[in-house]
Enzyme design. Structure first.
Site, short mmCIF file in Angstrom:
data_model
loop_
_atom_site.label_atom_id
_atom_site.label_comp_id
_atom_site.label_asym_id
_atom_site.label_seq_id
_atom_site.Cartn_x
_atom_site.Cartn_y
_atom_site.Cartn_z
N GLU A 165 9.59 28.01 3.22
CA GLU A 165 8.44 27.50 2.73
C GLU A 165 8.65 26.92 1.38
O GLU A 165 9.12 27.46 0.40
CB GLU A 165 7.14 28.72 2.35
CG GLU A 165 7.18 29.61 3.58
CD GLU A 165 6.74 28.77 4.98
OE1 GLU A 165 6.35 27.65 4.96
OE2 GLU A 165 7.07 29.16 6.25
N CYS A 204 2.41 26.38 -5.39
CA CYS A 204 3.05 25.21 -4.13
C CYS A 204 1.65 24.68 -3.66
O CYS A 204 1.71 23.49 -3.43
CB CYS A 204 3.70 25.83 -3.20
SG CYS A 204 3.38 27.41 -2.72
P1 NAD Z 1 13.77 26.72 -6.56
O1 NAD Z 1 14.04 25.88 -5.29
O2 NAD Z 1 14.45 26.06 -7.84
O3 NAD Z 1 14.51 28.24 -6.57
C1 NAD Z 1 14.20 28.97 -5.35
C2 NAD Z 1 15.25 29.98 -5.17
O4 NAD Z 1 16.62 29.24 -4.87
C3 NAD Z 1 15.68 30.68 -6.46
O5 NAD Z 1 16.16 32.10 -6.30
C4 NAD Z 1 16.96 30.07 -6.89
O6 NAD Z 1 17.78 30.66 -7.78
C5 NAD Z 1 17.69 29.36 -5.86
N1 NAD Z 1 18.22 28.34 -5.68
C6 NAD Z 1 18.05 27.37 -7.01
N2 NAD Z 1 18.89 26.35 -6.77
C7 NAD Z 1 19.55 26.70 -5.65
C8 NAD Z 1 20.78 26.12 -5.09
N3 NAD Z 1 21.38 24.76 -5.55
N4 NAD Z 1 21.30 26.65 -4.07
C9 NAD Z 1 20.90 27.82 -3.72
N5 NAD Z 1 19.95 28.65 -4.25
C10 NAD Z 1 19.21 28.06 -5.41
O7 NAD Z 1 12.49 26.98 -6.68
P2 NAD Z 1 11.28 27.58 -7.98
O8 NAD Z 1 11.48 26.61 -9.06
O9 NAD Z 1 11.70 29.09 -7.92
O10 NAD Z 1 9.97 27.52 -7.30
C11 NAD Z 1 9.06 26.42 -7.22
C12 NAD Z 1 9.13 25.82 -5.65
O11 NAD Z 1 8.98 26.51 -4.78
C13 NAD Z 1 8.28 24.54 -5.65
O12 NAD Z 1 8.75 23.53 -5.01
C14 NAD Z 1 7.18 25.26 -4.87
O13 NAD Z 1 6.39 24.14 -4.27
C15 NAD Z 1 8.11 26.04 -3.98
N6 NAD Z 1 7.19 27.01 -3.22
C16 NAD Z 1 6.51 27.13 -2.01
C17 NAD Z 1 5.89 28.11 -1.87
C18 NAD Z 1 5.39 28.08 -0.19
O14 NAD Z 1 4.94 28.86 0.47
N7 NAD Z 1 5.41 26.55 0.42
C19 NAD Z 1 5.56 29.20 -2.48
C20 NAD Z 1 5.97 29.23 -3.70
C21 NAD Z 1 6.96 28.14 -4.27
#
Ligand code: NAD
Length: 548
Positions: A299, A333
């Site tokens: 998601e 999100c």
């Molecule tokens: P993010 O993608 O930066 O991080 C998410 C997770 O991935 C974290 O645990 C992070 O440590 C890890 N991560 C970061 N970079 C990585 C990499 N290169 N390789 C592997 N893992 C990595 O997201 P965020 O800043 O924590 O959250 C915000 C984002 O999440 C926004 O884009 C938002 O729209 C989305 N979001 C979506 C939903 C949904 O249900 N669609 C819900 C909540 C948040």
């Protein structure tokens, strides 16, 4: 409980779930006072945030500070960072725990998480809310709906949905028993969770574990103080060692190790589109090495449109835009981040909307008058303020409200509204994940064209909202925007779903649309085995047609 396989004579029904009542947190109320006490306690110390592998608490030498984003000198936690060896140990622990956990009766597994729901809503409610306020900069209200209520709701409703999945059995006929064995996946599930919702962080590992899987959980480093409360709740609720293994650290390192393991059975991810795509590519690159085909659930991002018709109620629209775009600093999100408004309505609402938004208090979330805290970190601050500067320099945008930021104490960005004359402006298609709303004003007669514009402008498909009082306009919007979102609100903001009522997730670049808080989300974590038991086996190979 692991290993203690036992039977009960009878069908088990989990409690009928009801949504956890949201408390008001009026100034001086017992719940506000108790939460403030917890804020003082948690904010006054720097806690150690360990890994937990096979039940064992592990503090590593390499640590990272976890700070309060609205007061970034305040170090809330020292986060232990996993190395490759820790990730491998977590995978081994998950694989070792799998045999017993996947054979533990489902009512026992669900009871553990129902117990966790009681701890979230009761004993740990003030702590989980206070941690969510301090660590993610949520107001009382935003923390209550996230940390306490939605997490408890997800655990309770998911237990109910799991029971439905197990109850859904094939027909048996005379002489033949048929049943469906809903096995957990063979291998381990990797759960990677985002910073913005404490409930999502807890829900992803819990959902997979409820269905008989064992999990390696990598929470976001940015909100680790909040997720550590969830980890402790799971432990106290009786999640056995090895069933959920928590590893903090560099996302790339953790996923490089976990996604290369032949026993990867599934990836449960919530976060940005970019990261999910990078993980999908890693899985694709490793596909020849896996024992099966890992389930991929993601998601991801959104660029959610509010589309107003000329029949819209102007005051409802002002409220929906203010709450939809700026609650939790737009870091949902599902937040409204672009709006299409007919000229006649814009003439009526532009001034009062700007005045209202400029009056919103941005500051310390422990103060009751605060509507917005800060964005999560410096990267987010620079991304949002950079986008505002680029837009205002472009010659196609004008500033309607806000536009400023200050990161000296916390990462504060004023809630900002831009108006653009360019239907293809980058501010209408890119996710900035902050308090930034871009408005495109269209001519009153261009309703159908603007629906098509809203549909094609951004790659995402998460949420949308339509403001209109004419039924035909609502029907047209639902038709033209059919593929544009996985959730659409009519005369309401696009954010703020309630578990058990509105199911959440989207398609296009927003994810695999496996509706969080629904039976569909649980279904992804089982692998069915149909069993046919012949009660009267044939003893002659010859069919009647072969008779002489
Ligand atoms: P993010 O993608 O930066 O991080 C998410 C997770 O991935 C974290 O645990 C992070 O440590 C890890 N991560 C970061 N970079 C990585 C990499 N290169 N390789 C592997 N893992 C990595 O997201 P965020 O800043 O924590 O959250 C915000 C984002 O999440 C926004 O884009 C938002 O729209 C989305 N979001 C979506 C939903 C949904 O249900 N669609 C819900 C909540 C948040």
């Amino acid at each position: 409980m692991t290993g203690a396989l036992h039977n009960i004579a009878g069908n088990f029904h989990v409690p009928q779930p009801v949504n956890e009542p949201v408390r008001d947190y009026c100034p001086g109320s017992p719940e506000a006072e108790a939460t403030l006490q917890e804020i003082k306690r948690i904010g006054g110390t720097t806690q150690s945030i360990p890994l937990q592998i096979n039940g064992e608490i592990i503090e590593t030498e390499q640590t990272q500070d976890v700070v309060s984003p609205h007061d970034h000198r305040r170090v809330l936690g020292k986060l232990s960072l996993a190395n490759e060896g820790h990730v491998r140990s977590a995978i081994d622990a998950a694989l070792a725990a799998r045999r017993d956990w996947s054979r533990t009766p489902w009512w026992d597994r669900l009871s553990v998480f129902l117990r966790a729901a009681e701890l979230v809503a009761g004993k740990y409610r003030d702590e989980i809310n206070a941690a969510t306020m301090l660590n993610q900069s949520k107001t009382f209200h935003q923390a209550e709906i996230d940390g306490a209520c939605e997490l408890a709701d997800l655990l309770r409703f998911n237990a109910h949905y799991a029971e439905q999945i197990y109850a859904n059995q094939p027909r048996s006929t005379q002489g033949e028993n048929n049943y469906l064995d809903q096995r957990g996946l063979e291998g381990f599930v990797l759960a990677v969770t985002p910073f913005n919702f404490t409930n999502i962080a807890g829900n992803l590992p819990a959902t997979a574990a409820m269905m008989g899987n064992t999990v390696v959980w990598k929470p976001s480093e940015k909100s680790a103080v909040s997720t550590d409360v969830v980890r402790r709740i799971f432990e106290e609720a009786g999640v056995p060692p090895g069933v959920i293994n928590t590893v903090h650290g560099d996302g790339r390192l953790v996923t490089d190790v976990a996604l290369a393991d032949p026993n990867l059975a599934g990836l449960s991810f919530t976060g940005s589109t970019e990261v999910f795509r990078s993980l999908w590519k890693k899985v694709a690159a490793n596909i020849d090495g896996y024992r099966g085909y890992p389930r991929l659930v993601g998601e991801t991002g959104g660029k959610n449109a509010v589309v107003a018709h000329v029949s819209a109620d102007p005051q409802a629209l002002i409220t929906g835009l203010t709450r939809g775009a700026f609650e939790f600093q737009g870091q949902k999100c599902s937040a409204a981040s672009r709006a299409y408004i007919p000229r006649s309505i814009w003439r009526k609402i532009a001034e009062p909307l700007a005045a209202q938004v400029d009056s919103l208090v941005v500051g310390d979330v422990a103060e009751h008058r605060t509507f917005l805290g800060s964005v999560i970190d410096e990267t987010a601050f620079d991304r949002v303020t950079g986008a505002i500067a680029k837009a205002t320099d472009s010659g196609t945008h004008t500033l309607v409200a806000g536009g400023t930021g200050d990161k000296s104490v916390g990462y504060f960005v004023r809630p900002t509204i831009l108006q653009t004359t360019d239907p293809d402006a980058f501010t209408l298609s890119t996710e900035f994940f902050g308090p930034l709303l871009t408005v495109f004003v269209y001519e009153d007669n261009d309703w159908l064209q603007v629906l098509e514009l809203a549909d094609r402008t951004s790659p995402y498909g998460l949420t949308a909202s339509v403001y209109a009082t004419e039924r035909s306009a609502i029907a047209q919007a639902l038709d033209v925007l059919r593929d544009a979102s996985g959730y659409v609100a009519i005369n309401d903001k696009p954010a703020g779903m309630s578990i058990g009522k509105q199911q959440f997730a989207g398609a296009r670049a927003s994810g695999t649309n496996d509706k969080i808080g629904s039976p569909l989300a649980l279904q992804r974590w089982v692998s069915g085995r149909f069993v046919k038991e012949n009660l009267s086996p044939d003893t002659d190979y010859r069919y009647p047609y072969l008779a002489d």
